[in-house]
Design an enzyme around this catalytic site. Sequence first.
Site, PDB file in Angstrom:
ATOM      1  N   ALA A  10      48.236  54.258  69.610  1.00  0.00           N
ATOM      2  CA  ALA A  10      47.767  54.199  71.000  1.00  0.00           C
ATOM      3  C   ALA A  10      46.525  55.052  71.211  1.00  0.00           C
ATOM      4  O   ALA A  10      46.300  55.581  72.296  1.00  0.00           O
ATOM      5  CB  ALA A  10      48.889  54.663  71.935  1.00  0.00           C
ATOM      6  N   ALA A  11      45.719  55.194  70.180  1.00  0.00           N
ATOM      7  CA  ALA A  11      44.577  56.113  70.294  1.00  0.00           C
ATOM      8  C   ALA A  11      43.274  55.437  70.699  1.00  0.00           C
ATOM      9  O   ALA A  11      42.345  56.090  71.155  1.00  0.00           O
ATOM     10  CB  ALA A  11      44.367  56.843  68.966  1.00  0.00           C
ATOM     11  N   ARG A  16      36.783  46.381  74.506  1.00  0.00           N
ATOM     12  CA  ARG A  16      36.668  45.062  75.128  1.00  0.00           C
ATOM     13  C   ARG A  16      37.247  45.021  76.554  1.00  0.00           C
ATOM     14  O   ARG A  16      37.035  44.076  77.288  1.00  0.00           O
ATOM     15  CB  ARG A  16      37.349  43.999  74.239  1.00  0.00           C
ATOM     16  N   GLY A 141      43.781  39.440  62.468  1.00  0.00           N
ATOM     17  CA  GLY A 141      43.661  39.411  61.016  1.00  0.00           C
ATOM     18  C   GLY A 141      44.435  38.198  60.498  1.00  0.00           C
ATOM     19  O   GLY A 141      45.476  37.843  61.041  1.00  0.00           O
ATOM     20  N   ASN A 171      48.288  38.256  61.263  1.00  0.00           N
ATOM     21  CA  ASN A 171      48.996  39.528  61.164  1.00  0.00           C
ATOM     22  C   ASN A 171      49.314  40.009  62.581  1.00  0.00           C
ATOM     23  O   ASN A 171      48.412  40.174  63.393  1.00  0.00           O
ATOM     24  CB  ASN A 171      48.082  40.533  60.442  1.00  0.00           C
ATOM     25  N   TYR A 368      56.674  55.468 116.288  1.00  0.00           N
ATOM     26  CA  TYR A 368      56.457  56.299 115.104  1.00  0.00           C
ATOM     27  C   TYR A 368      57.587  57.311 114.970  1.00  0.00           C
ATOM     28  O   TYR A 368      57.807  58.129 115.877  1.00  0.00           O
ATOM     29  CB  TYR A 368      55.116  57.037 115.174  1.00  0.00           C
ATOM     30  N   ASN A 379      69.391  54.647 120.608  1.00  0.00           N
ATOM     31  CA  ASN A 379      68.393  53.609 120.850  1.00  0.00           C
ATOM     32  C   ASN A 379      67.065  54.276 121.174  1.00  0.00           C
ATOM     33  O   ASN A 379      66.967  55.071 122.106  1.00  0.00           O
ATOM     34  CB  ASN A 379      68.824  52.708 122.008  1.00  0.00           C
TER      35      ASN A 379
HETATM   36  C1  UD1 Z   1      44.879  44.805  64.404  1.00  0.00           C
HETATM   37  C2  UD1 Z   1      44.950  44.426  62.937  1.00  0.00           C
HETATM   38  C3  UD1 Z   1      44.927  42.917  62.809  1.00  0.00           C
HETATM   39  C4  UD1 Z   1      46.040  42.307  63.622  1.00  0.00           C
HETATM   40  C5  UD1 Z   1      46.024  42.776  65.058  1.00  0.00           C
HETATM   41  C6  UD1 Z   1      47.266  42.352  65.780  1.00  0.00           C
HETATM   42  C7  UD1 Z   1      43.826  46.263  61.785  1.00  0.00           C
HETATM   43  C8  UD1 Z   1      42.597  46.689  61.087  1.00  0.00           C
HETATM   44  N1  UD1 Z   1      43.830  44.999  62.253  1.00  0.00           N
HETATM   45  O1  UD1 Z   1      43.621  44.347  64.900  1.00  0.00           O
HETATM   46  O2  UD1 Z   1      45.062  42.526  61.442  1.00  0.00           O
HETATM   47  O3  UD1 Z   1      45.959  40.886  63.578  1.00  0.00           O
HETATM   48  O4  UD1 Z   1      45.968  44.210  65.104  1.00  0.00           O
HETATM   49  O5  UD1 Z   1      47.259  42.710  67.125  1.00  0.00           O
HETATM   50  O6  UD1 Z   1      44.767  46.991  61.857  1.00  0.00           O
HETATM   51  N2  UD1 Z   1      44.249  52.316  67.077  1.00  0.00           N
HETATM   52  C9  UD1 Z   1      44.356  53.695  66.916  1.00  0.00           C
HETATM   53  N3  UD1 Z   1      43.398  54.340  66.182  1.00  0.00           N
HETATM   54  C10 UD1 Z   1      42.365  53.707  65.610  1.00  0.00           C
HETATM   55  C11 UD1 Z   1      42.248  52.304  65.791  1.00  0.00           C
HETATM   56  C12 UD1 Z   1      43.205  51.644  66.525  1.00  0.00           C
HETATM   57  O7  UD1 Z   1      45.297  54.308  67.398  1.00  0.00           O
HETATM   58  O8  UD1 Z   1      41.556  54.389  64.959  1.00  0.00           O
HETATM   59  C13 UD1 Z   1      45.273  51.628  67.860  1.00  0.00           C
HETATM   60  C14 UD1 Z   1      44.733  50.930  69.083  1.00  0.00           C
HETATM   61  O9  UD1 Z   1      44.788  51.793  70.213  1.00  0.00           O
HETATM   62  C15 UD1 Z   1      45.687  49.750  69.243  1.00  0.00           C
HETATM   63  C16 UD1 Z   1      46.160  49.471  67.815  1.00  0.00           C
HETATM   64  O10 UD1 Z   1      45.843  50.634  67.059  1.00  0.00           O
HETATM   65  O11 UD1 Z   1      46.817  50.102  70.032  1.00  0.00           O
HETATM   66  C17 UD1 Z   1      45.467  48.247  67.205  1.00  0.00           C
HETATM   67  O12 UD1 Z   1      44.061  48.466  67.209  1.00  0.00           O
HETATM   68  P1  UD1 Z   1      43.041  47.337  67.592  1.00  0.00           P
HETATM   69  O13 UD1 Z   1      41.676  47.887  67.490  1.00  0.00           O
HETATM   70  O14 UD1 Z   1      43.433  46.678  68.851  1.00  0.00           O
HETATM   71  O15 UD1 Z   1      43.255  46.338  66.360  1.00  0.00           O
HETATM   72  P2  UD1 Z   1      42.987  44.776  66.338  1.00  0.00           P
HETATM   73  O16 UD1 Z   1      41.536  44.531  66.257  1.00  0.00           O
HETATM   74  O17 UD1 Z   1      43.725  44.111  67.426  1.00  0.00           O
HETATM   75 CA    CA Z   2      44.663  44.764  69.325  1.00  0.00          CA
END
Ligand code: UD1
Ligand code: CA
Length: 464
Positions: A10-11, A16, A141, A171, A368, A379
């Site tokens: 969640a980092a 986007r 992916g 994935n 009020y 009442n």
């Molecule tokens: C990722 C997968 C992709 C998959 C997809 C599914 C990778 C490289 N790709 O892509 O194969 O199909 O999820 O939803 O893993 N995050 C961090 N730290 C970081 C980067 C990301 O905590 O340095 C967290 C993001 O906050 C997010 C999650 O990891 O909650 C996924 O990252 P995101 O950048 O959304 O990956 P996708 O491009 O969706």
């Molecule tokens: Ca994602």
Amino acid sequence: MNEVGVIILAAGLGRRMKSSLPKVMHPLSGKPLFLHVLTTARRLKPDKVTIIIGHGAEAVKQAYRNDDVKWVVQEQQLGTGHAVLCARNSFGEFAGDILILSGDVPLISERTLNAIIHLHRKRNASLTLLTALLTEPRGYGRVLRHADGALAGIVEEQDATDAQQEIEEVNAGIYLASAPFLFSALGKVKNHNEQGEYYLPDAVAIALKQGERVATVKVDDPREVMGINTREELAQMEKTLQERINRKWMDNGVTLRDPNTTYIENDVVIGKDTVIGPNTHLRGNTVIGERCQIDGSAYLTDAQIGDEVHVKFSVVMTSSRVAAGAIIGPFAHLRPGSSLGANVHIGNFVETKEATIGENTKASHLTYLGDVTIGRDANIGAGTIVCNYDGFKKYRTKIGDRVQVGSDSTLVAPISLGDDVYVATATTLRHDIPAGALAFNERQERVREGWTEQKRAKMKGIKK
Ligand code: UD1
Ligand code: CA
């Protein structure tokens, strides 16, 4: 049986989303995205949960204040593989399996996670990954397989060839891996790719190369693994979730007169044979009893409503309680701390706040009632105002049982009216009134006969 730990990613900022709020904090069904994932994960009763935070770390932590999770800050977002590696210390000598979940994939079900755990153990795998078949695989992916169907690896969209981009198996970003294998493999991941990031999916290639057992689970309902990357996807998911929640309540015996405009958040509870009209929002921890009627255009947040309550058209209610048989509205506003007894009537243009109102009491029009305690069977006449604020402090008003407050009266707090008090119409009260008394202001009523005619004569000739 092997222990299970959980890591939630969640980092990321979620570029986007074009937002200053971290992506995982965007609300879905009234709750930050990552909390949906955490709630589902906790149902598995994992031995440990680590959440990787970075962007807006403080805000994310504030959204979940229990101490049954570990927070690990990933200072720089160098990729999903790097993010998981940041959790290594928080797992110490942990030798069990780690379930990796994405904070931006909120609809994943407990059932699917159990299927992953089940297969992983059955196959005695080092790594199991969840995949999905999508007719529109864009953004994910892709899963690479050999001619015989055996897993060959994962390629990110940015790195994929045109032919690979045609692959519809993606994935899901959800994995189960043995902790020792996971952390050692991630130590070997490189960032030699289009995005210059350390990819978590590269652990799959490493596992295959090392001859580890790798299993895959295909999700039944691809909607479960939809990730949120844009506001449009967030809106679509809100719709999907709304439909799912509405269907659940209809299956449980609740009538929704127009499901398309009924917005029920995840944690709301509704009793059977309750009928809900159009454009109703039931939010937060709202609980509604059985056989209630909500006419429509209601906005109820954290409201506790007993059985057979009638909420008429256009009512706003926040952090308030309403006991059985009460009738509220139309056009009423119950602000936080309102607690209404059984069969209370609150009519149009009545506002309550920090108000405890005893059973059968009525305030039917234009009133009020803030910072008050009112007994039963009272009442409160039209246009009554409780003056609770002098510009500096708020004061309370106490009104006893069976009190009759005449229309257009003002009660200047702090003030207490005993039981059975009778307040005459258009009275301003500044002092406590003993039980059973009549209270009124001395005022002379004067009549000037013929006054209107004289006035009109005088005004004649003056241009409008
Ligand atoms: C990722 C997968 C992709 C998959 C997809 C599914 C990778 C490289 N790709 O892509 O194969 O199909 O999820 O939803 O893993 N995050 C961090 N730290 C970081 C980067 C990301 O905590 O340095 C967290 C993001 O906050 C997010 C999650 O990891 O909650 C996924 O990252 P995101 O950048 O959304 O990956 P996708 O491009 O969706
Ligand atoms: Ca994602």
